[in-house]
Design a protein around this motif. Sequence first.
Motif, PDB file in Angstrom:
ATOM      1  N   SER B  15     -16.811  33.505   8.700  1.00 41.16           N
ATOM      2  CA  SER B  15     -17.515  33.767   9.949  1.00 41.16           C
ATOM      3  C   SER B  15     -18.748  32.866  10.086  1.00 41.16           C
ATOM      4  CB  SER B  15     -17.914  35.232   9.975  1.00 41.16           C
ATOM      5  OG  SER B  15     -18.862  35.466  10.961  1.00 41.16           O
ATOM      6  N   TYR B  80     -22.195  35.756  14.743  1.00 39.56           N
ATOM      7  CA  TYR B  80     -21.198  35.441  13.715  1.00 39.56           C
ATOM      8  C   TYR B  80     -21.874  35.091  12.392  1.00 39.56           C
ATOM      9  CZ  TYR B  80     -16.999  35.501  16.642  1.00 39.56           C
ATOM     10  OH  TYR B  80     -15.954  35.900  17.422  1.00 39.56           O
ATOM     11  N   ALA B  97     -10.746  34.991  16.170  1.00 41.19           N
ATOM     12  CA  ALA B  97     -12.024  34.440  16.633  1.00 41.19           C
ATOM     13  C   ALA B  97     -11.996  32.919  16.606  1.00 41.19           C
ATOM     14  CB  ALA B  97     -13.159  34.965  15.760  1.00 41.19           C
ATOM     15  N   ASN B 158     -14.294  41.867  17.102  1.00 46.31           N
ATOM     16  CA  ASN B 158     -14.774  41.421  15.792  1.00 46.31           C
ATOM     17  C   ASN B 158     -15.922  42.303  15.298  1.00 46.31           C
ATOM     18  OD1 ASN B 158     -14.406  37.881  16.573  1.00 46.31           O
ATOM     19  ND2 ASN B 158     -13.021  39.222  15.472  1.00 46.31           N
ATOM     20  N   THR B 162     -15.363  45.087  12.333  1.00 44.33           N
ATOM     21  CA  THR B 162     -16.062  44.781  11.080  1.00 44.33           C
ATOM     22  C   THR B 162     -16.957  45.947  10.670  1.00 44.33           C
ATOM     23  OG1 THR B 162     -16.061  42.479  11.759  1.00 44.33           O
ATOM     24  CG2 THR B 162     -17.454  43.048   9.890  1.00 44.33           C
TER      25      THR B 162
END
Lengths: 247, 476
Positions: B15, B80, B97, B158, B162
């Motif tokens: 990421s 990110y 992503a 995302n 997460t």
Amino acid sequence: MDIVRVEVFLDEASEPLAVVTEPPFRVRLDPAELGEGVHALTVVTYYKDGSSDHHNYVFDVTRKDSVFAGHISQAPLRSPVEVDLVEAVEIEDPKPPNATIYALLPLVLFLGIALVAWWIAVRAESAVTDQPEVQTIARSVAKVAPTAAAPAGGADGATIYASNCASCHGANGEGMGQVFPALAGNDKLADANFVIDVVLNGQPGTSMPAFGGQLSDEEVAAVVSYIRTSWGNAYGPVTAAEVAAQR
Amino acid sequence: MSVFALRQPKELYESQKLAIWYFIVAILLFGVQITFGLFMAYQYIDPEFLYGKLSFMTNRTLHVNSMIVWLLVGLMGGVYWFLPLETGREVVGIKLAKFIWWVIVAGVTVVVLVYLFVQVGPGNAFTLWFINEGREYIEAPRWADFAIVAWVAIFLYNVIATALAARRITGLLGVLIFDLVALGALYSAGMHYTVNVTMDQYLWWWVVHLWVEATWEVLVGVVMGWSLMYLLGTPRKLIETWLFLEVALVFGTGILGLGHHYFWIGTPEYWIGLGGFFSALEPLPLVAMVVHAVYDSGAHRLYTVNKPALFWAIAQAFGNFIGAGVWGFMQTLPQINMYSHGTQLAAAHGHFAFFGAYVGTVMTLVYIAAQNARKHVQIPLDSKLWGWAYGLLIFSIIGVVASFTISGFAQTMIERAELGSTWNAFIRAYTHPWYANTHWWRFWMGMLFLTAYLILVWDLVTIGRKPAAAVEGAHD
């Protein structure tokens, strides 16, 4: 997360200042062993699964009273301190967040906002076509709107000038500042071909637009003649044939 | 002392590698924005410049759109970057992503090329879908709109997935999730075409105002809050308390502050009172942010792990307050806006606010990433050049804003207040020396800004390369 080892490095040292293998994960810093000024502490943590990570602290060693000491403590580092290398919250079992609040609610809100916007747009669309008063206004506007038919009895230079030219060049050809040149008493008007060319094609790079597309040969001849013979100008009229020759 | 937000593994997370791509593209688009801005500044001086090749309107579209895209890309890159550190694990759905990111990069390239090659043409259903949707600032054609909504939706997925997978929700993450919901959903309000101009503008402002003055400000609050924890070691409790206060103030004033765009566009009259009152309160959260940043930096005597990032964070707090708050307040009251509406004063506010609030934020994040992207992490990160880029960018944007403010003042006074918005009044204002002469000033300040940008790029490429003060054992 099972921590097996924590290594602490001071400033640029390649050998660790301390290696801690079991809780409590702490290191003792004694300012007496450190020079005055800014120091950096790098904490490298190793886990049971073989992975590792690091984080950095900056702190200040000083004899003064008035400063705080960066990441390490809220007070100046003048006496030895015990620094926690691992926070309690990291050793605790994490609690799962509520999926209804953090997954379902966001989805509902997302769709809700998008739907409201869509509904307003649809309502706006129908407001234009459904409301009788809007249609009444539209019909009355259509009734009084001018038609494209040319005025009877040929083109009138003064009228064409008033509706197309006067807003910039002035009702009496006086112009406006340096951007819109005066037409009254302008020597450049002596050249008939130049004037016809500017009216037909405009002046690229200036505010003068081209009128060739919207005015006929007769209308261009009429307005050019009007400009060349009004407000004290005496350069004589031009004919539609001269305009046609320039197109 | 809260530290778990800052744990950095030896290898960057996937990421974070993606975040570096976000930052690279953001900085490149920053250059595109400056270039088209300079073309436009010169077209004010010499209207024949690029006449027939690059129209002023295309220039303006590219200048504004590239800015919106690069700032949004920078803010998302920041998320990110810190998301795996905040949750202690790799981001869920990272492959998706990466995929949508390259779709967006390709899409932006196509959209820009189409803007450049099709500058003039009809407006119909085909052009709306494939060339230009026609709304100022968000001109992207509708196919690109769908790509953008998909992009934000994947981004939201995302973050949520997460947090759920890591079994950890923090104040920062909670605020971030709900802010992204509003950000993504509100963009859809700019995608409807209605023939009623009032209704079209009514929805269009949902994107333009509610993005920039509500959801973006909250996103800035989240990433700057995280940055302060990283830079100064500010306790999480303190950061989150301030964040909740700021969110309450931003949404409390900003949502109804929307009314200051509804003054005379055909909307009901009550918007004059609502918009005037609530938009006048909008600087409040920005004051809170200044107080917090100054208090924190002062309490830590500027001892930080990353000097350029901390200085950009401080510039951000002041720039946000002065540019967005003060310059916005100058023209938000209906009694003043009646005259200043749509003059160069709006451009002065726009330049100052976007630079202060958002460029400052993205630069903070970029320098944090630059520090950790190197093999040896330099602590504290410092170089000789960053100060020049920082100082010159701030100095020259103030020069640009000053020239806009002076010309906007002349325009408001002459064109609107004295001569009453007639055609003659427009010409008088445009030929007045206070208006015409400041064009040069603006252009040369823009050139200085470009120079500072080049220094910034060079500094970002070179900073932290020499492991002079590098801490051994960090990344070896």
